[in-house]
Design an enzyme around this catalytic site. Structure first.
Site, PDB file in Angstrom:
ATOM      1  N   LYS A 157      53.087  42.688  49.621  1.00  0.00           N
ATOM      2  CA  LYS A 157      54.124  42.434  48.618  1.00  0.00           C
ATOM      3  C   LYS A 157      54.433  43.693  47.819  1.00  0.00           C
ATOM      4  O   LYS A 157      55.598  44.033  47.591  1.00  0.00           O
ATOM      5  CB  LYS A 157      53.671  41.332  47.661  1.00  0.00           C
ATOM      6  CG  LYS A 157      53.754  39.923  48.198  1.00  0.00           C
ATOM      7  CD  LYS A 157      53.371  38.932  47.093  1.00  0.00           C
ATOM      8  CE  LYS A 157      53.376  37.508  47.593  1.00  0.00           C
ATOM      9  NZ  LYS A 157      53.014  36.551  46.522  1.00  0.00           N
ATOM     10  N   CYS A 193      39.091  30.473  20.330  1.00  0.00           N
ATOM     11  CA  CYS A 193      39.392  30.892  21.707  1.00  0.00           C
ATOM     12  C   CYS A 193      38.110  31.291  22.440  1.00  0.00           C
ATOM     13  O   CYS A 193      37.205  31.901  21.852  1.00  0.00           O
ATOM     14  CB  CYS A 193      40.375  32.061  21.687  1.00  0.00           C
ATOM     15  SG  CYS A 193      40.841  32.655  23.334  1.00  0.00           S
ATOM     16  N   CYS A 222      46.841  34.010  23.109  1.00  0.00           N
ATOM     17  CA  CYS A 222      46.656  34.611  24.426  1.00  0.00           C
ATOM     18  C   CYS A 222      46.641  33.495  25.472  1.00  0.00           C
ATOM     19  O   CYS A 222      46.724  32.310  25.143  1.00  0.00           O
ATOM     20  CB  CYS A 222      45.365  35.434  24.474  1.00  0.00           C
ATOM     21  SG  CYS A 222      43.854  34.458  24.621  1.00  0.00           S
ATOM     22  N   CYS A 241      39.658  38.166  22.158  1.00  0.00           N
ATOM     23  CA  CYS A 241      40.806  37.574  21.463  1.00  0.00           C
ATOM     24  C   CYS A 241      40.433  37.300  20.008  1.00  0.00           C
ATOM     25  O   CYS A 241      41.202  37.608  19.090  1.00  0.00           O
ATOM     26  CB  CYS A 241      41.252  36.290  22.160  1.00  0.00           C
ATOM     27  SG  CYS A 241      42.593  35.419  21.290  1.00  0.00           S
ATOM     28  N   CYS A 293      43.929  30.950  24.852  1.00  0.00           N
ATOM     29  CA  CYS A 293      43.964  30.159  23.615  1.00  0.00           C
ATOM     30  C   CYS A 293      44.391  28.724  23.894  1.00  0.00           C
ATOM     31  O   CYS A 293      43.898  27.786  23.277  1.00  0.00           O
ATOM     32  CB  CYS A 293      44.922  30.795  22.615  1.00  0.00           C
ATOM     33  SG  CYS A 293      44.261  32.238  21.756  1.00  0.00           S
ATOM     34  N   CYS A 337      52.679  24.742  51.695  1.00  0.00           N
ATOM     35  CA  CYS A 337      53.026  25.788  50.725  1.00  0.00           C
ATOM     36  C   CYS A 337      53.741  25.149  49.539  1.00  0.00           C
ATOM     37  O   CYS A 337      54.470  24.172  49.686  1.00  0.00           O
ATOM     38  CB  CYS A 337      53.930  26.829  51.382  1.00  0.00           C
ATOM     39  SG  CYS A 337      54.341  28.211  50.301  1.00  0.00           S
ATOM     40  N   ASN A 391      48.721  32.980  40.584  1.00  0.00           N
ATOM     41  CA  ASN A 391      47.525  32.141  40.443  1.00  0.00           C
ATOM     42  C   ASN A 391      46.903  32.362  39.065  1.00  0.00           C
ATOM     43  O   ASN A 391      47.100  33.394  38.429  1.00  0.00           O
ATOM     44  CB  ASN A 391      46.515  32.423  41.558  1.00  0.00           C
ATOM     45  CG  ASN A 391      46.006  33.849  41.529  1.00  0.00           C
ATOM     46  OD1 ASN A 391      45.067  34.165  40.802  1.00  0.00           O
ATOM     47  ND2 ASN A 391      46.629  34.733  42.310  1.00  0.00           N
ATOM     48  N   ASN A 447      42.918  43.193  44.860  1.00  0.00           N
ATOM     49  CA  ASN A 447      42.655  41.984  44.086  1.00  0.00           C
ATOM     50  C   ASN A 447      42.044  42.387  42.742  1.00  0.00           C
ATOM     51  O   ASN A 447      40.931  42.900  42.691  1.00  0.00           O
ATOM     52  CB  ASN A 447      41.695  41.076  44.871  1.00  0.00           C
ATOM     53  CG  ASN A 447      41.399  39.779  44.133  1.00  0.00           C
ATOM     54  OD1 ASN A 447      41.894  39.532  43.036  1.00  0.00           O
ATOM     55  ND2 ASN A 447      40.584  38.935  44.747  1.00  0.00           N
TER      56      ASN A 447
END
Length: 292
Positions: free
Chosen positions: A15, A191, A114, A196, A117, A138, A72, A38
C-alpha cells in the site's frame, strides 16, 4: 486506501509503495519517506517514534502533525501511545465496517480525549480483532464514503496547519442520513494510558500559568449627542398628543411590558336638533312642496 489509489499496473506493490508512486506522479516536488512495516512490533515502534520526533522537514525536528489512516484498532492504539508519550498532536480517521459512516478526530495530548480515553468496545474489552472477522469475508467498502472522510480529514488538516476557520475536534459522517455530528471530547482523568494522564497534568499547569484576563465592560457609545454638524433628533409628536394617542396601561406581572396601548374610543358629539310639530298632515306638506 487501496480502493482509492491502487491501479492495475501496481499489482504486487505494498500500500505504501503504491501510494508513493501515485502521489509522486501527481506532484513530483513533494518529498516522501516510505516505511513498509508493522508499527505494533517493539522494534518498528521505536523507529516509528524516532521518525515522529526527528522526521520534520528540518532534520532533527519533530513533525507538525501525524495523520492516522490505518484499518485496525491495534495500529491506532500504537499511534496513540507514541503521540501521548511524545506530546505529539495527531488526527485519527476511520470508516465503519459497513462502509456507510466514518469520522475524523483531532487529538491534542492533555487537552482533548485521546483514543484510549473513550475506546471502542473491541479495545475496552480486550477482544482480539482477528476473532471478529470471518475467514474469506472482507469488510464492506465504498470509495465514495472513503473519499468523503478523506476530504473532511484533509480540510481539517489545512485549517489546523494554516490557522484559519474552525478546526473540528470530532466530526462524524453518516452516509445513510447525510448527518455530520460534531463535538469536543475532554480527556478522561482515569485514562488507561499513563502518558495521557501525565499530559493532562502538564496541560493543567500550562493553563494555570496563563495570565488571567479580566472582563472589561465597555460603555455603549451615545450616537449624535454632540456632533460638529449640529444634528438633533426632534420628536414630531408633542407629549400632550402622545398622551391622547395612548390608552390605559393594563395591570401586568412584574417584568412584562406592553409595546403600545390603544386609546379609548371617543363618541362623536353631534348636537341634537328638535323640530316643533306643526300639526299639518302629510298630504298638506306634499302640496306645499309642489307649489314651491
Amino acid at each position: 486506501m487501496n480502493r482509492l489509489f491502487f491501479q492495475p499496473h501496481q499489482a504486487g506493490l505494498s500500500k505504501v509503495q503504491a501510494a508513493e508512486h501515485t502521489l509522486r506522479n501527481i506532484n513530483p516536488d513533494v518529498l516522501f519517506e516510505v516505511h513498509n512495516y508493522n508499527i505494533t512490533t517493539v522494534e518498528n515502534f521505536q523507529h516509528f517514534m524516532d521518525r515522529i520526533s526527528n522526521g520534520g522537514l528540518e532534520e532533527g525536528k519533530p513533525v507538525d502533525l501525524v495523520l492516522s489512516c490505518v484499518d485496525n484498532f491495534e495500529a491506532r492504539m500504537a499511534i496513540n501511545t507514541a503521540c501521548n508519550e511524545l506530546g505529539q498532536t495527531w488526527m485519527e480517521s476511520g470508516v465503519s465496517e459497513n462502509a456507510v459512516s466514518g469520522h475524523i478526530q483531532l487529538i491534542i495530548p492533555g487537552e482533548s480525549a485521546c483514543f484510549a480515553c473513550a475506546p471502542p468496545l473491541v479495545v475496552a474489552a480486550n477482544i482480539d480483532e482477528k476473532t471478529l472477522k470471518r475467514e474469506g469475508v472482507c469488510a464492506a467498502s465504498l470509495p465514495t464514503t472513503m473519499g468523503v472522510v478523506a476530504g473532511i480529514l484533509v480540510q481539517n488538516v489545512l485549517k489546523f496547519l494554516l490557522n484559519f476557520g474552525t478546526v473540528s475536534f470530532y466530526l462524524g459522517y453518516n452516509a445513510m442520513q447525510d448527518f455530520f455530528p460534531t463535538m469536543s471530547m475532554k480527556p478522561n482523568p482515569q485514562c488507561d494510558d499513563r502518558n495521557c494522564r501525565k499530559q493532562q497534568e502538564e496541560y493543567k499547569k500550562k493553563v494555570a500559568a496563563l495570565p488571567k484576563q479580566e472582563a472589561v465592560q465597555e460603555e455603549e457609545e451615545i450616537i449624535h449627542e454632540d456632533n460638529e454638524w449640529g444634528i438633533e433628533l426632534v420628536s414630531e409628536v408633542s407629549e400632550e398628543e402622545l398622551k391622547k394617542s395612548s390608552g390605559p396601561v393594563p395591570n401586568l406581572p412584574e417584568g412584562i411590558t406592553v409595546a403600545y396601548t390603544i386609546p379609548k374610543k371617543q363618541e362623536d358629539s353631534v348636537p341634537q336638533v328638535t323640530v316643533e310639530d306643526s300639526g299639518e298632515s302629510l298630504e298638506d306638506l306634499m302640496a306645499k312642496m309642489k307649489n314651491m
